[in-house]
Design an enzyme around this catalytic site. Structure first.
Site, mmCIF file in Angstrom:
data_model
loop_
_atom_site.group_PDB
_atom_site.id
_atom_site.type_symbol
_atom_site.label_atom_id
_atom_site.label_comp_id
_atom_site.label_asym_id
_atom_site.label_seq_id
_atom_site.Cartn_x
_atom_site.Cartn_y
_atom_site.Cartn_z
ATOM 1 N N ASP A 127 1.225 -0.534 -0.128
ATOM 2 C CA ASP A 127 -0.099 0.327 0.507
ATOM 3 C C ASP A 127 0.999 1.030 -0.089
ATOM 4 O O ASP A 127 2.229 1.133 -0.729
ATOM 5 C CB ASP A 127 -1.028 -0.160 1.295
ATOM 6 N N HIS A 156 -7.426 -6.238 -0.811
ATOM 7 C CA HIS A 156 -6.448 -5.369 -0.186
ATOM 8 C C HIS A 156 -4.979 -6.136 0.233
ATOM 9 O O HIS A 156 -3.635 -5.816 0.910
ATOM 10 C CB HIS A 156 -6.780 -4.201 0.113
#
Length: 326
Positions: A108, A290
């Site tokens: 991320d 994610h």
């Protein structure tokens, strides 16, 4: 599930004008450093499944809470969270441990920092592993400006920049609920909703999908953010256009070997031209959302370890070393 007591004890390391809370494993493997860089709104503890596997494979594993997180410093000035400072912290961390270079792994926002570090300090990075976030093309328009034009003022990146302090206050007020609602997997697909997604998540009564981690694991994140608040970590977003300017003169091509790990159900888009900017990249897709290394820890470890082993074999064949001590 890992428990907080399994994770290494931290030390505070003074680097680049701040103190970083750093977790280490595999010190006996000096000379083979690998640095794990967390995303938002995360913590070094997000790498709890990777640390023992990498140490067992012969690596010196270095896992900082980056500035703005955990017990690391939280400077007040927004500009202190730009890519120059964030990459400078990692360079100074290498200096602290006496390493010329290391393999860097980022998830991320951590991946964004690792990509930026590789552009700004290419001689300090011998390999890149990115989870979720591929290399971001710089483009001709600053990133926030571009997002605002395409995604609107309520898109959370834009909102964080254009309405400073508003989201921070809501997230601070509902830290536990926000993190509980955010760290989910197997969520039912839904059309985009109006409003600011992170604020809505912080206020939502009922989480969707399934939890990514146990209550005990989640408590580590909750405790950290209840202590620090969210402003330091959100300040990373408030430097995106500044970062766009800071990267203007950097060679945009990442020449180091790289591994890109996507979550096939992640909302982050795959890069259409990745190999143009990262020519030595291998790409892996995992069946997850994610929070890749927490949703699919064994598969993530396997992908990283196989890639590392392949690099080691290639280096052995060519007779070159890695991670030299200063």
């Amino acid at each position: 599930m890992s428990t907080p007591t399994d994770f290494p004890e931290p030390t505070l390391v003074r680097v680049n004008g701040v103190e970083l809370e750093v977790f280490e494993a595999g010190r006996e493997n000096a000379g083979k450093p690998i640095v794990l860089c967390h995303g938002w709104p995360e913590h070094a503890f997000s790498w709890r499944h990777q640390v023992p596997a990498l140490a067992a494979a012969g690596y010196h594993v270095i896992v900082p809470n980056q500035r703005g997180y955990g017990n690391s410093s939280r400077p007040a000035d927004v500009a202190d969270y730009d890519i120059e400072h964030l990459s400078g912290d990692l360079v100074a961390l290498l200096d602290h441990y006496g390493y010329e270079d290391a393999t860097f792994v980022g998830h991320d926002w951590g991946a964004f920092v690792v990509w930026g570090l590789t552009l700004l300090h290419p001689n300090r990075v011998n390999g890149v592993v990115a989870l979720s976030l591929p290399y971001q093309e710089r483009g001709e328009v600053p990133w926030i400006e571009s997002m605002e034009a395409v995604l609107g003022a309520d898109f959370y990146f834009v909102h964080f920049n254009r309405q400073p302090g508003v989201a921070d206050a809501v997230l601070d007020e509902h830290a536990a609920r926000f993190l509980r609602n955010l760290f989910r997997k197997n969520q039912p697909p839904a059309p985009p909703q109006p409003g600011m997604a992170m604020i809505d998540l912080a206020r939502a009564e009922t989480p969707l999908g399934e939890p990514v981690m146990s209550d005990g694991e989640l408590a580590v994140f909750i405790s950290a953010f209840e202590s620090t608040g969210f402003t330091g970590s959100i300040n990373w977003y408030r430097n995106l256009d500044r970062n766009w300017r800071l990267l203007a003169d950097a060679d945009p091509v990442v020449r180091q070997p790289a591994l890109m790990v996507y979550g096939d159900r992640d909302t982050v888009l795959r890069a259409g031209r990745l190999t143009e900017f990262v020519p030595n990249v291998e790409v892996v897709g995992l069946d997850c959302g994610h929070w890749i290394q927490q949703e699919k820890p064994d598969e993530t470890n396997r992908a990283i370890l196989e890639w590392l082993a392949g690099r080691a074999a290639a280096r052995g064949a060519s007779g070159t070393g890695v991670g030299a001590l200063r």
